[in-house]
Design a protein around this motif. Sequence first.
Motif, short mmCIF file in Angstrom:
data_model
loop_
_atom_site.label_atom_id
_atom_site.label_comp_id
_atom_site.label_asym_id
_atom_site.label_seq_id
_atom_site.Cartn_x
_atom_site.Cartn_y
_atom_site.Cartn_z
N LEU A 96 -12.91 6.00 -3.53
CA LEU A 96 -14.21 6.65 -3.65
C LEU A 96 -14.63 6.88 -5.10
O LEU A 96 -13.81 7.31 -5.92
N PRO A 97 -15.91 6.64 -5.41
CA PRO A 97 -16.42 7.03 -6.71
C PRO A 97 -16.47 8.57 -6.81
O PRO A 97 -16.45 9.27 -5.78
N GLU A 98 -16.50 9.06 -8.02
CA GLU A 98 -16.47 10.50 -8.24
C GLU A 98 -17.54 11.25 -7.44
O GLU A 98 -17.29 12.34 -6.92
N GLU A 158 0.84 -1.20 0.00
CA GLU A 158 0.00 0.00 0.00
C GLU A 158 0.87 1.25 0.00
O GLU A 158 1.92 1.26 0.65
N PRO A 159 0.43 2.31 -0.68
CA PRO A 159 1.21 3.55 -0.64
C PRO A 159 1.46 3.98 0.81
O PRO A 159 0.53 3.97 1.62
N ILE A 171 -1.74 16.21 -3.28
CA ILE A 171 -3.04 16.27 -3.94
C ILE A 171 -4.11 15.58 -3.09
O ILE A 171 -3.81 14.64 -2.33
N HIS A 187 0.20 -8.57 -5.87
CA HIS A 187 -0.65 -7.61 -5.15
C HIS A 187 -1.67 -7.06 -6.15
O HIS A 187 -1.30 -6.43 -7.14
N PHE A 211 -0.47 12.01 -0.74
CA PHE A 211 -0.19 11.71 -2.15
C PHE A 211 0.50 12.92 -2.77
O PHE A 211 -0.11 13.98 -2.91
N ASP A 261 -19.27 2.22 -2.13
CA ASP A 261 -20.41 2.45 -3.02
C ASP A 261 -21.58 2.95 -2.20
O ASP A 261 -21.74 2.54 -1.06
N ASN A 299 -16.03 -1.89 0.76
CA ASN A 299 -15.20 -3.07 0.49
C ASN A 299 -13.84 -2.84 1.12
O ASN A 299 -13.18 -1.84 0.84
N GLU A 357 -11.48 4.42 -12.81
CA GLU A 357 -11.38 5.88 -12.74
C GLU A 357 -10.54 6.42 -13.89
O GLU A 357 -9.43 5.95 -14.14
N ARG A 413 -11.01 -0.49 0.08
CA ARG A 413 -10.75 -0.64 -1.36
C ARG A 413 -11.74 0.16 -2.21
O ARG A 413 -11.37 0.78 -3.19
N TRP A 414 -13.01 0.09 -1.82
CA TRP A 414 -14.02 0.74 -2.67
C TRP A 414 -15.29 0.97 -1.87
O TRP A 414 -15.75 0.08 -1.16
N PRO A 455 -4.75 -4.89 -5.66
CA PRO A 455 -5.64 -4.16 -4.75
C PRO A 455 -7.03 -3.91 -5.33
O PRO A 455 -7.91 -3.44 -4.61
N GLY A 467 -10.97 12.38 -13.24
CA GLY A 467 -11.55 11.99 -11.97
C GLY A 467 -12.89 11.27 -12.11
O GLY A 467 -13.46 10.81 -11.13
N GLU A 473 -1.07 7.44 -8.24
CA GLU A 473 -1.10 5.98 -8.31
C GLU A 473 0.32 5.43 -8.12
O GLU A 473 1.28 6.03 -8.60
N PRO A 510 -8.58 7.14 -3.74
CA PRO A 510 -8.75 6.09 -4.74
C PRO A 510 -9.84 5.08 -4.37
O PRO A 510 -10.18 4.24 -5.20
N HIS A 523 -6.59 12.94 -2.92
CA HIS A 523 -6.64 11.70 -3.71
C HIS A 523 -7.33 10.64 -2.87
O HIS A 523 -6.83 10.27 -1.81
N THR A 560 4.63 7.36 -6.00
CA THR A 560 3.37 7.49 -6.74
C THR A 560 3.57 8.44 -7.92
O THR A 560 4.46 9.28 -7.91
N THR A 587 -15.50 8.41 -12.53
CA THR A 587 -15.52 6.97 -12.27
C THR A 587 -16.73 6.35 -12.96
O THR A 587 -17.77 6.99 -13.10
N ARG A 613 -10.36 0.31 -10.17
CA ARG A 613 -10.45 0.49 -8.72
C ARG A 613 -10.96 -0.75 -8.01
O ARG A 613 -10.46 -1.10 -6.95
N TRP A 614 -11.98 -1.37 -8.58
CA TRP A 614 -12.57 -2.50 -7.89
C TRP A 614 -13.36 -3.37 -8.86
O TRP A 614 -14.12 -2.84 -9.67
#
Lengths: 452, 452
Positions: free
Chosen positions: A267-269, A46-47, A261, B263, A153, A116, A127, B129, A113-114, B265, B134, B46, A265, A263, B41, B136, B113-114
């Motif tokens: 989340l949906p827009e 992971e970052p 920034i 990995h 980020f 919704d 998720n 995405e 991860r995600w 993700p 931006g 990313e 990743p 960021h 990144t 999605t 993303r997922w």
Amino acid sequence: MAQLRAFESAAKKGHEMPEIVCYEKQDDWGGQWNFTWRTGTDQYGEPVHTSMYRNLWSNGPKEGLEFAEYTFDEHFGRPVSSYPPREALWDYIAGRAEKSDVKKFVKFAHAVRWVDFDENTRTFTVNVENLRTGETEANEFDHVIVASGHFTFPNVPHFEGIDTFPGQIVHAHEFRGAEALADKDVLLIGASYSAEDIGTQAFKMGARSVTFSYRSAPMGFDWPEGMEEQPLVEKFDGNTAHFSNGLQRKFDAVVLCTGYIHHYPFLPESLSLDSPNNVYPDNLYRGVVWEKNNQMFYLGAQDQWFTFNMFDAQAWYVRDVILGERELPSKEEQRKSIDAWLERFDKLDSMEDQVDFQGAYVRDLIEQTDYPMFDLDTVCGIFKEWIQSKRDDILNYRDVTYTSVMTGTRAAQHHTPWMLELDDSLERYLSTPERDDARDVFEGREPATKRN
Amino acid sequence: MAQLRAFESAAKKGHEMPEIVCYEKQDDWGGQWNFTWRTGTDQYGEPVHTSMYRNLWSNGPKEGLEFAEYTFDEHFGRPVSSYPPREALWDYIAGRAEKSDVKKFVKFAHAVRWVDFDENTRTFTVNVENLRTGETEANEFDHVIVASGHFTFPNVPHFEGIDTFPGQIVHAHEFRGAEALADKDVLLIGASYSAEDIGTQAFKMGARSVTFSYRSAPMGFDWPEGMEEQPLVEKFDGNTAHFSNGLQRKFDAVVLCTGYIHHYPFLPESLSLDSPNNVYPDNLYRGVVWEKNNQMFYLGAQDQWFTFNMFDAQAWYVRDVILGERELPSKEEQRKSIDAWLERFDKLDSMEDQVDFQGAYVRDLIEQTDYPMFDLDTVCGIFKEWIQSKRDDILNYRDVTYTSVMTGTRAAQHHTPWMLELDDSLERYLSTPERDDARDVFEGREPATKRN
């Protein structure tokens, strides 16, 4: 940590605790203050979250960030200096959190991860991956609070020819210590806190020269011999940087202090904040409620003068919204409120203005909650003194002390001037070493050992 | 790129093209070979994909990776050497892809993303995405092919005290060039390709000393004066590394050559490959079909002797499965097949065995498709000669040439011995410079300019 503490505080006063899960991708809490030597990605791929370096000390006075309900005096049991090193600040925030039993709500080494949102059921599906086992789960929530910060980020612009630069290039996010910059010609690109502080660290650790490159305006501090500001780098050619004023200079290392920034990743827009780094990002009612979906919140999404205590004020307010203690106004009223703040924001034209703006913002939040109000005007004054102290002496401003508005305690003078202090550990910070010659010389006195 | 080319090849032969979308998070294709100076990144926040460094040259002979349907001769129009530099290999794979019009299928700067799989509809939902805007989207697919590789997310063990090491610490993934290691004492932790090659680069660029640290066994090459192998580092104490044999040595820089992790993700556990890096990861029928869900595929998930041509064989086979040209056996038969390969895999006990194993694997795949069969036995022989050539002379094995089984062309001798070649560009590679004195000296002759 502020949000967990906020809920616990309400629970202690008899409120029912909602079902809370905090997903934290690191193995411990503390966010930025949870230092690691790692860069890039961590042991799980992971970052890396933190942007801290080994020898980081607070660059603002602790009297500006002190929790109203857990003071430095309470934590350390005695006055400490106004600019503690990294380990001392981590100790302070962890100490506050450890006093309660909120750690049980945190699932460490869990990466979201995600997320919704289902418009029909009005619930979020989150998720999440357990990084230690690889297991993934989808869990449902009524509310989501994003508290992952926005200094993680890096913003990394491209410079022509930078791929031919043979030395080390790191972004401030990946910078871990200045020792290796001794005897080096160092270029820092950027003109904000990262540049100022890493440049100063490099100078302190013996860099041969420190050159800052600014895009719009220089920081303008009264730099010592060996440190200077130049305009934008237009290109690199091997180890030579070409500046927009025609200067060409060779460097051994480049540190990109070009900011961060927003960021998200996961989340949906529709749920994702998109903003430059400023003190009033759009689309957040009271700076925390996601305007487009009021079940979602952001903590600390602003640029920050106030930090820990502002996060508290935000967390207390978000808690009350979620608990139903505080009703949100209509979407129209929310927009009006945001617009009013944005209008005020547009008129700011100095750092001092920004401080007052954020002071007013914090006051507005605290007034909505039972978080202890504190003397915000005086804290704003401390920030302004801090700004001035840097203009007066950028290398030594950390030797100044301030008085806490929470306790009335005047900060202690650290036993060693910051420019001479090469041991950043908590142990050293809390120790009381013999006054040494170096300090006497630094302060213009005859060395103690000679006097004796 | 192999998968797109595979579908296009079928389309040219009259097969209907399925609806294809390739999501690529980078701005261009080429994967690992798409070099960037960036680390950590990227400009979008990313994780950087590539693990390439500026001065990387192929560390295996090109005759082992040549496409059967697009040769080096076809691409360069003349024989080139057996170990091309990074830019030449990127040029070759991009040249193959540019010959077709498959770029239109690629959505660049799109991060997946997922991915979710719906058991009822038997379709995948892919959340993606657009990194530039931006935006999605959630799109549905019948098949998902994971071709993101597994040499991107570093495996980074912790070493006691490493947080006190004052010099630069990078993982091989973040290493971008050895020039800055000149006059340095360099420690490389690891005993595989990254360590061997980065150590050699450091030596070539003038490192004062190069020390490798191995966990289980040394590489055992005949290292020159100034390069040596030591057992595991047990701890760091400032710039001093303590080895398990009691040796203590100071270093200026550490490069962690500790491998990579699988990995993914963007995948739930049910779809995510979890394997050490080896030539036969479990749960992949024919090394590509995800056993637990046959609508999902992995390309290049193996450790690799064969590379580009193996990816082709895999892509051609996956294509035929998706097009319905090749029926998959029952789950029971799939398991039997995997077990048979795993049994064979368990018995491998040398690098040469692994080469033969992977040769047999590639043969098995090609036999299922219309990909041009090539002389795999001879290619296995080339790999074995390569292994021996490194044992003979680890610094200079890149000066050896091999003959292509695709064209019968003997590779050209590069105009400059690799250890003397400090310009890694494609332009230099394809140039025909005057024979210089350095080369004569290197090869034990009187310098040409003296002879004239």
